[in-house]
Structures are given as C-alpha cells and as structure tokens.
Design a protein around this motif. Structure first.
Motif, PDB file in Angstrom:
ATOM      1  N   GLY A 231       0.859  -1.210  -0.090  1.00 44.98           N
ATOM      2  CA  GLY A 231       0.146   0.066  -0.124  1.00 44.98           C
ATOM      3  C   GLY A 231       0.853   1.396  -0.109  1.00 44.98           C
ATOM      4  N   PHE A 232       2.228   1.093  -0.237  1.00 41.89           N
ATOM      5  CA  PHE A 232       3.050   2.399  -0.183  1.00 41.89           C
ATOM      6  C   PHE A 232       2.983   3.080  -1.638  1.00 41.89           C
ATOM      7  CE2 PHE A 232       4.714  -0.684   2.833  1.00 41.89           C
ATOM      8  CZ  PHE A 232       4.836   0.212   3.912  1.00 41.89           C
ATOM      9  N   ALA A 233       3.335   4.581  -1.657  1.00 41.34           N
ATOM     10  CA  ALA A 233       3.104   5.077  -2.890  1.00 41.34           C
ATOM     11  C   ALA A 233       3.808   4.788  -4.213  1.00 41.34           C
ATOM     12  CB  ALA A 233       3.568   6.727  -2.408  1.00 41.34           C
ATOM     13  N   ASP A 234       5.052   3.869  -3.764  1.00 50.02           N
ATOM     14  CA  ASP A 234       6.078   3.688  -4.806  1.00 50.02           C
ATOM     15  C   ASP A 234       5.448   2.308  -5.788  1.00 50.02           C
ATOM     16  OD1 ASP A 234       6.568   1.875  -2.874  1.00 50.02           O
ATOM     17  OD2 ASP A 234       8.757   1.978  -2.677  1.00 50.02           O
ATOM     18  N   GLU A 235       4.232   1.742  -5.307  1.00 48.64           N
ATOM     19  CA  GLU A 235       3.888   0.712  -5.966  1.00 48.64           C
ATOM     20  C   GLU A 235       2.746   1.210  -7.097  1.00 48.64           C
ATOM     21  OE1 GLU A 235       1.816  -1.190  -2.455  1.00 48.64           O
ATOM     22  OE2 GLU A 235       3.800  -1.436  -1.393  1.00 48.64           O
ATOM     23  N   THR A 236       3.342   1.234  -8.208  1.00 48.90           N
ATOM     24  CA  THR A 236       2.596   1.749  -9.328  1.00 48.90           C
ATOM     25  C   THR A 236       2.044   0.842 -10.471  1.00 48.90           C
ATOM     26  OG1 THR A 236       4.491   2.296 -10.554  1.00 48.90           O
ATOM     27  CG2 THR A 236       3.580   4.141  -8.922  1.00 48.90           C
ATOM     28  N   GLY A 237       2.152  -0.641 -10.314  1.00 49.80           N
ATOM     29  CA  GLY A 237       2.058  -1.425 -11.121  1.00 49.80           C
ATOM     30  C   GLY A 237       3.328  -2.095 -11.624  1.00 49.80           C
ATOM     31  N   ASP A 238       3.238  -3.170 -12.548  1.00 46.09           N
ATOM     32  CA  ASP A 238       4.250  -3.764 -13.004  1.00 46.09           C
ATOM     33  C   ASP A 238       4.029  -4.408 -14.360  1.00 46.09           C
ATOM     34  OD1 ASP A 238       7.181  -4.745 -12.880  1.00 46.09           O
ATOM     35  OD2 ASP A 238       6.678  -6.362 -11.668  1.00 46.09           O
ATOM     36  N   GLY A 239       5.145  -4.516 -15.062  1.00 47.55           N
ATOM     37  CA  GLY A 239       5.140  -5.210 -16.518  1.00 47.55           C
ATOM     38  C   GLY A 239       4.056  -4.550 -17.316  1.00 47.55           C
ATOM     39  N   ASP A 240       3.201  -5.162 -17.874  1.00 42.02           N
ATOM     40  CA  ASP A 240       2.024  -4.572 -18.703  1.00 42.02           C
ATOM     41  C   ASP A 240       1.244  -3.848 -17.901  1.00 42.02           C
ATOM     42  OD1 ASP A 240       2.867  -5.768 -20.904  1.00 42.02           O
ATOM     43  OD2 ASP A 240       1.516  -7.423 -21.045  1.00 42.02           O
ATOM     44  N   GLY A 241       1.123  -3.613 -16.678  1.00 41.07           N
ATOM     45  CA  GLY A 241       0.353  -3.023 -15.501  1.00 41.07           C
ATOM     46  C   GLY A 241       1.175  -1.697 -15.178  1.00 41.07           C
ATOM     47  N   ALA A 242       2.337  -1.614 -15.483  1.00 46.23           N
ATOM     48  CA  ALA A 242       2.885  -0.342 -15.070  1.00 46.23           C
ATOM     49  C   ALA A 242       1.896   0.958 -15.208  1.00 46.23           C
ATOM     50  CB  ALA A 242       4.320  -0.216 -15.644  1.00 46.23           C
ATOM     51  N   GLY A 243       2.109   1.583 -14.264  1.00 47.52           N
ATOM     52  CA  GLY A 243       1.169   2.974 -14.229  1.00 47.52           C
ATOM     53  C   GLY A 243      -0.389   2.784 -14.144  1.00 47.52           C
ATOM     54  N   CYS A 244      -0.946   1.502 -14.117  1.00 51.08           N
ATOM     55  CA  CYS A 244      -2.052   1.116 -13.769  1.00 51.08           C
ATOM     56  C   CYS A 244      -2.385   0.959 -12.176  1.00 51.08           C
ATOM     57  CB  CYS A 244      -2.621   0.084 -14.503  1.00 51.08           C
ATOM     58  SG  CYS A 244      -2.870   0.317 -16.377  1.00 51.08           S
ATOM     59  N   ASN A 245      -1.672   1.329 -11.303  1.00 50.27           N
ATOM     60  CA  ASN A 245      -1.889   1.248  -9.852  1.00 50.27           C
ATOM     61  C   ASN A 245      -1.419   2.721  -9.098  1.00 50.27           C
ATOM     62  OD1 ASN A 245      -2.355  -1.043  -7.867  1.00 50.27           O
ATOM     63  ND2 ASN A 245      -0.977   0.334  -6.843  1.00 50.27           N
ATOM     64  N   LEU A 246      -2.442   3.166  -8.311  1.00 43.13           N
ATOM     65  CA  LEU A 246      -2.213   4.298  -7.698  1.00 43.13           C
ATOM     66  C   LEU A 246      -2.295   4.276  -6.241  1.00 43.13           C
ATOM     67  CD1 LEU A 246      -1.361   7.308  -7.845  1.00 43.13           C
ATOM     68  CD2 LEU A 246      -3.606   7.910  -8.269  1.00 43.13           C
TER      69      LEU A 246
END
Ligand SMILES: [Zn+2]
Length: 343
Positions: A231-246
């Motif tokens: 749940g930390f701010a630096d978790e922003t998605g990975d692989g194809d999902g990069a940028g799809c988690n805020l």
C-alpha cells in the motif's frame, strides 16, 4: 439505487479476534450489514433485492482454484482434526522466511499457507457467507451493466484484502475484484477506487500486472496501519500494468480537507485511464469514531464523498467493505450513497 443483500452473512458470526496481542470482541460482525440494511429501508434509498445464482467461473477468473477449494472444506477439515466443539479455525504458524509452502499439507499447514493474518476465522457459516457475497456483488454488477447508473452490493464478509491465493483482513473472496474481472470479460474497462481506511492489498495484487483494470486506493499509510506490507506510494504497477496502480497513503488524523485533496488526485488518474465503469470499495472505517482506525471523516463528509464519486461521471458499482462504528454505519453508508445520487 438498488441494493443487493443476502441473509447468508448472518451465519458468519465471529465472537473474538486477536489484536495487539489480545483476544478482543470481534468487530467484523453481522450487525454491521444489518444496520446498513435498516437505514436503507428507513430512508427509502431503493429496493433491497436477493442475489441471483452464479457458478464458480467468475471466482476462478481471479482466485486460484486451490484457495477456493480450501475455503470450501477448511471448516470441516478443522473439525475433523480438533473435534466438533472446536473454536473457529485460525492459523498458528506460517511458511515465512524460507519455510516450505504447505498448500498440499494437512489442515494446519494449509491454513497457515493460505492465510496471511490471524484475524480472519473460518467457522461453520463462513464459506456460505463468502460465497453468497460474491453473488451479491455480481448481481449488482449485472444491474450496472444493464444500464442503471449505480447499484450497491451490501457484501459481508468484505473482500478487498483477499488476493488470488491468500485470505486475511476479515476477507475470504475478493468481491470487487471478481466483479471487476466480470466487467472486463464483458469487454468493459473497469477502474476501482478503494476508499476503505485500509489499503486494498488483495485487489492491488490481483490486478498489479494488468493494463486493462485501474486500481486506486486512498488509505492510511501502511507505515503505521494494516495491512503493513503493501500500500506504499511507490507501488505503481508492474510489467504491462505499469502505471495502472495508484496508492495515496495518508497520515493518522486525516480530515476531510486532506482527504479531498487525495480524491482530486484519484479522479485525475481515473479520468486519464478512461474507464467504462467505476467500482468503489466502500469501506467506512475512515469515520472519526471508528474503533480500529484513525481518520477524522465526519458523517456530513460522506455526503461530499458520494458527490465527488458522482463527479467522475461513470456507471458506478458500490461494494461494501470495512467500517466498524456499528451505531453510525447505517447513517454514513446511506449518506455516501445519497450524496452520489445528489440528494
Ligand atoms: Zn478497512
């Protein structure tokens, strides 16, 4: 707004839970959903409907078959081991730090391997309640897909802490993730906004590598709050999902003004993703008098929260999550939903 509800949740009735090293009275109790249901009736929000029946297919789209099978037999296995008068099943050991996974082991090994915390007991009615909560969420999702502006899934037990292959945090099956995947399988583009006080670690994990489902969570900073490890701010998605988690973690004592700033950031990100449908993990433990949380959102603020969610301007499915100030829970839940409706 239509509400979907099943009385199956009443049979999942925990009496006690571990917290801070103590055995305390349980907070995730049947009275929570009953209080919300009573307020919906009193304020005439709309009809309260029973869920339809769905097979396991939508569940198995997000959860490992092993977890689903385990949850369905765990209580019977527990009684076989500990006797018919045994207390609810709670793990006492976990395969951490290099120990071997025990998903193929006996009931104790399986319990420790599939659970990530000791706060989520399995008792006689747990599986039926969790399974019906999925039907509640999917029935409400069908209503939204059929063209209604919104629907409310009064799910209990909650779901957002359960990931593809572990349960915990009072959650067994991830109701909102199953509904989001169901929308995605119908060709729609879902965004999930999680406003529970606690980070929706299960939902994040399920969609973390996915570019077609956006997940945004506003929550207490895991540096001091459950679930501690995500749940930390630096978790922003990975692989194809990069940028799809805020993730928008907030400090203890957060009030409406600070919360509203986070909501504005969430809205910008959701707008940029361009969803067809919005799903809201509707936790109400941000409330100022919640017994297990430390934010300062008051009853009138929930009207504002509902109105803010309406401004996102998408068909919206509300799925009930946490919130433990039982006396106030009905009022603040219906405030949020009426705020959305513009009342
Ligand atoms: Zn919560």
């Amino acid at each position: 707004m239509k509400t979907f509800y099943s009385p199956a949740h009443l049979e999942h009735d925990p009496q006690a839970q571990f917290e801070g090293g103590q055995l305390l009275p349980a907070v995730e109790i049947p009275a929570r959903a009953e209080r919300v249901k009573a307020e919906i009736e009193a304020r005439k929000l709309g009809p309260i409907l029973p869920p339809g029946a769905f097979d396991d297919t939508p569940i198995l789209r997000v959860h490992d078959a092993g977890l689903v099978e385990f949850l369905s037999v765990a209580h019977a296995e527990w009684l076989k081991r500990h006797g018919i008068n045994a207390p609810p099943a709670i793990p006492s050991a976990w395969p951490a730090n290099g120990l071997r996974d025990g998903r193929q082991g006996d009931i104790e090994a399986r319990l420790g391997s599939y659970a990530f915390s000791a706060d989520t007991p399995i008792m006689k009615g747990t599986w039926q309640a969790a399974r019906q909560a999925v039907n509640v969420a999917l029935s409400a999702a069908m209503t939204v897909k059929s063209g209604e502006r919104s629907a409310f899934a009064l799910t209990r037990p909650p779901g957002h802490h359960a990931s593809n292959n572990v349960f915990g945090g009072f959650c067994y099956l991830n109701n909102i993730a199953i509904a989001a995947q169901w929308f995605a399988d119908a060709g729609l583009r879902p965004a999930i906004l999680d406003v529970d006080y606690h980070h929706g670690n299960g939902t994040q994990t399920i969609f973390y590598r996915r570019p077609d489902v956006f997940f945004c969570s506003i929550h207490a900073d895991p540096a001091f709050a459950y679930p501690h490890f995500l749940g930390f701010a630096d978790e922003t998605g990975d692989g194809d999902g990069a940028g799809c988690n805020l993730n928008l973690p907030l400090p203890s004592g957060t009030d409406w003004s600070r919360y509203d700033d986070a909501l504005s950031r969430a809205r910008l990100a959701i707008d940029a993703f361009g969803p067809d449908v919005l799903l809201v993990s509707m936790g109400l433990d941000t409330y100022i008098a919640d017994p297990i949380a430390m934010f300062q959102i008051n009853a009138a603020d929930y009207l504002r929260l509902g109105a803010r969610i309406a401004q996102i301007g998408k068909p919206t499915l509300f799925v009930f999550e946490g919130g433990y100030a039982v006396e106030a829970l009905g009022q603040i839940a219906v405030n949020l939903l009426e705020g959305f409706e513009g009342k």
